[in-house]
Enzyme design. Structure first.
Site, short mmCIF file in Angstrom:
data_model
loop_
_atom_site.label_atom_id
_atom_site.label_comp_id
_atom_site.label_asym_id
_atom_site.label_seq_id
_atom_site.Cartn_x
_atom_site.Cartn_y
_atom_site.Cartn_z
N LEU A 35 0.82 -1.20 0.00
CA LEU A 35 0.00 0.00 0.00
C LEU A 35 0.85 1.26 0.00
CD1 LEU A 35 -2.72 -1.06 2.60
CD2 LEU A 35 -2.66 -1.48 0.14
N GLY A 38 -1.80 6.48 -2.34
CA GLY A 38 -2.96 6.38 -3.21
C GLY A 38 -4.00 5.42 -2.66
N HIS A 39 -3.55 4.24 -2.24
CA HIS A 39 -4.47 3.30 -1.60
C HIS A 39 -5.10 3.90 -0.35
CE1 HIS A 39 -1.56 0.37 -3.57
NE2 HIS A 39 -2.71 0.00 -4.09
N GLN A 63 -4.54 -11.83 -13.39
CA GLN A 63 -4.31 -10.63 -14.19
C GLN A 63 -2.86 -10.45 -14.59
OE1 GLN A 63 -5.99 -8.48 -10.75
NE2 GLN A 63 -4.56 -6.83 -11.25
N LYS A 152 -6.24 6.24 -11.33
CA LYS A 152 -5.01 6.03 -12.09
C LYS A 152 -5.21 4.92 -13.12
CE LYS A 152 -1.42 3.65 -10.69
NZ LYS A 152 -1.07 2.78 -11.86
N VAL A 179 -3.46 10.06 -6.71
CA VAL A 179 -2.51 10.67 -5.77
C VAL A 179 -1.13 10.63 -6.41
CG1 VAL A 179 -1.47 10.50 -3.47
CG2 VAL A 179 -3.90 9.99 -3.79
N ARG A 190 4.48 -0.37 -8.28
CA ARG A 190 5.60 -0.75 -9.15
C ARG A 190 6.66 0.34 -9.28
NH1 ARG A 190 1.29 -3.65 -12.03
NH2 ARG A 190 1.85 -5.85 -12.23
#
Length: 285
Positions: A35, A38-39, A63, A152, A179, A190
């Site tokens: 995290l 943004g999270h 995914q 995002k 964010v 990442r």
């Protein structure tokens, strides 16, 4: 109330059913962990609106295509749980792969046609089916709630919204603003892959999108001209390899013949190991 860590689907369902029976509504933040701010902004939005907040932490193998970073994807559950506790989360749902997919490879997948097939879908053709399948599964596990997603991953947000409508899911899908780091780079788990030189180059994607928005605000209505202006800036950065830039209708993600209404500028570029994505919105009255 202290934070609870739940690994079982049945246990989470029972917990949230009790909450709703007691009159508490549920805010849900699905994540793959590691995290960042943004999270936590999604958690903050959920915490402000709901009596009960649950965060899922699950690195979803569906995914990731062959050769992508499933094995290396950053993970630190203890750190994530501490951040959730500090943010006022009530429940962290941290299932194993075996709990989520008890029979191994899934026989049932969810595919959202059209909107998932271009941009990210063209580059990563199996990605959105993996996202839609795990999100549909999480929606079924969590039950009626408001689910919070960051903008995002704008195409992902559009895919999830369409899936929820098409399948009549009792879910209010809420998009929350991106964010960013002080230099404009969109926060992503990442980003830890970037070395110093790549990190310095990475904000070129955001600068290109801002250039596109400025051209629209200055009166440009030809989407090809906007795309050319954005691509030129990224192509000039030797450490960035352009995947795509586009300007699209913010709801359908179609490219209009002439720009009007609510638009989204989308971009993706490879900078070293990570593939960066970003977007900005613009409105033409």
């Amino acid at each position: 109330m202290a934070l609870t860590i739940v690994e079982s689907i049945d246990e989470l369902r029972a917990d949230l059913d009790r909450s709703r029976a007691a009159g508490d509504d549920v805010g849900f933040v699905p994540t793959m962990g590691y995290l960042h701010a943004g999270h936590l902004s999604l958690v903050e939005a959920a915490r402000a609106r709901h009596a009960r907040v649950v965060v899922s932490i699950f690195v979803n193998p569906l995914q990731f295509a062959v050769g992508e970073d499933l094995g290396a994807y950053p993970r630190d559950l203890d750190r994530d749980v501490g951040l959730c506790a500090d943010a006022g989360v009530d429940v962290v749902f941290a299932p194993s792969v075996e709990e989520m997919y008890p029979f191994g490879p899934v026989a049932t997948t969810v595919t959202v046609g059209g909107i998932s097939e271009r941009f990210e879908g063209a580059t990563r053709p199996t990605h959105f089916a993996g996202v839609a399948t795990v999100v549909a599964k999480l929606f079924n596990i969590v039950g009626p709630c408001a689910a919070y997603f960051g903008e995002k991953d704008f195409q992902q947000l559009a895919v999830v919204r369409r899936m929820a409508v098409d399948l009549s899911a009792p879910i209010d899908v809420v998009g929350c603003p991106i964010v960013r780091e002080p230099d404009g780079l969109a926060m992503s788990s990442r980003n830890v892959y970037l070395d110093d030189a790549q990190r310095a180059a990475a904000p070129v994607l955001q600068r290109a999108l801002q250039r596109g928005r400025a051209s629209i605000e200055a009166g440009e209505r030809d989407p090809d001209a906007v795309v050319a202006a954005m691509a030129e800036l990224i192509d000039a950065e030797p450490l960035a390899e352009l995947d795509y830039v586009a300007v699209v209708d913010a709801v359908t993600l179609e490219v209009p013949e002439r720009l009007a209404g609510e638009l989204r500028l989308l971009g993706a570029a490879q900078v070293g190991r990570p593939r960066l994505i970003d977007n900005v919105g613009v409105t033409i009255p």
